[in-house]
Design an enzyme around this catalytic site. Sequence first.
Site, short mmCIF file in Angstrom:
data_model
loop_
_atom_site.label_atom_id
_atom_site.label_comp_id
_atom_site.label_asym_id
_atom_site.label_seq_id
_atom_site.Cartn_x
_atom_site.Cartn_y
_atom_site.Cartn_z
N HIS A 57 -4.16 3.35 8.48
CA HIS A 57 -5.25 2.69 7.77
C HIS A 57 -4.98 2.68 6.26
O HIS A 57 -5.05 1.64 5.60
CB HIS A 57 -6.57 3.42 8.08
CG HIS A 57 -7.77 2.90 7.35
ND1 HIS A 57 -8.83 2.30 7.99
CD2 HIS A 57 -8.10 2.92 6.03
CE1 HIS A 57 -9.74 1.95 7.10
NE2 HIS A 57 -9.32 2.34 5.90
N GLU A 58 -4.66 3.86 5.73
CA GLU A 58 -4.42 3.95 4.29
C GLU A 58 -3.12 3.25 3.90
O GLU A 58 -3.01 2.66 2.82
CB GLU A 58 -4.37 5.42 3.86
CG GLU A 58 -5.64 6.21 4.17
CD GLU A 58 -6.87 5.64 3.48
OE1 GLU A 58 -6.74 4.85 2.54
OE2 GLU A 58 -7.99 5.99 3.91
N HIS A 61 -3.82 -0.43 3.43
CA HIS A 61 -4.38 -0.70 2.10
C HIS A 61 -3.28 -0.73 1.05
O HIS A 61 -3.20 -1.64 0.22
CB HIS A 61 -5.38 0.40 1.72
CG HIS A 61 -6.73 0.30 2.37
ND1 HIS A 61 -7.47 -0.87 2.36
CD2 HIS A 61 -7.48 1.23 3.01
CE1 HIS A 61 -8.62 -0.65 2.99
NE2 HIS A 61 -8.64 0.60 3.41
#
Length: 265
Positions: A57-58, A61
């Site tokens: 997820h990170e 980003h």
Amino acid sequence: MTTALTRRDRRISPVFLGIAAVMAVSGWAVWTEFSASTGFAVFLFVTSAWIVSLCLHEYAHARTALHSGDISIGAKGYLTLNPLKYTHALLSIVLPVLFVIMGGIGLPGGAVFIERSRIRGRWKHSLVSAAGPLTNVLFAVVCTAPFWLDALDGVPDVFRYALGFLALLQVTAAILNFLPVPGLDGYGVIEPWLSYGIRRQVEPLAPFGLLLVFGVLWIPGVNQVFFDAVDAILRGLGVPALDPALGQRFYRFWQGEPQLPLTTG
């Protein structure tokens, strides 16, 4: 603009590889029922897989920000998938894991620092924010693939229960992250399109957005609507309603494991 990256900036961290190894080994233990405690194996498998999804997820980003203009991402270590590099390891890893253990809900993590001033264009800003929860959506699709592909023949019951529970975590994380609440990714998607005055007014709420969401979820009626939506999505992906619940029961091995054989409708 990505030429500033070095090989060290892109090298996958041994920390992440270790977590992925735990996921693989514990997943094998669940599949083969090798462990003396099936529930403990489920606990290790789901927890490590959940941490892997948080790292991805990170990473999403960060990678999207890099290609959108923030070339400082590489030097911060975000592309190594090392959760220890996040600006708030407590928010990104520790609290999400604790919420899974205590409540069986995918808490949105958050904490790669993106230099937004380096990014030009509202669409790019929105895409950077959306990239993280879209990873949870993809993870949910992968976890539920055996269900919606009708490919469960030969899949051990407990393993499918674990997949169902892991899918539930990904769906809850995606829904919560996409809420247009200050401090969450959903607000980051729409923020570039809001007027400067509105952004200034809601900016002080950002540190409390997540607390507000979970406070509202404590309201029984809201909680019911939220989990009804989660159940509807999982059913749409072919996951029987009972599977995630059974997966959570095995996950909480300290409460005693369900007795097999178990059947689902």
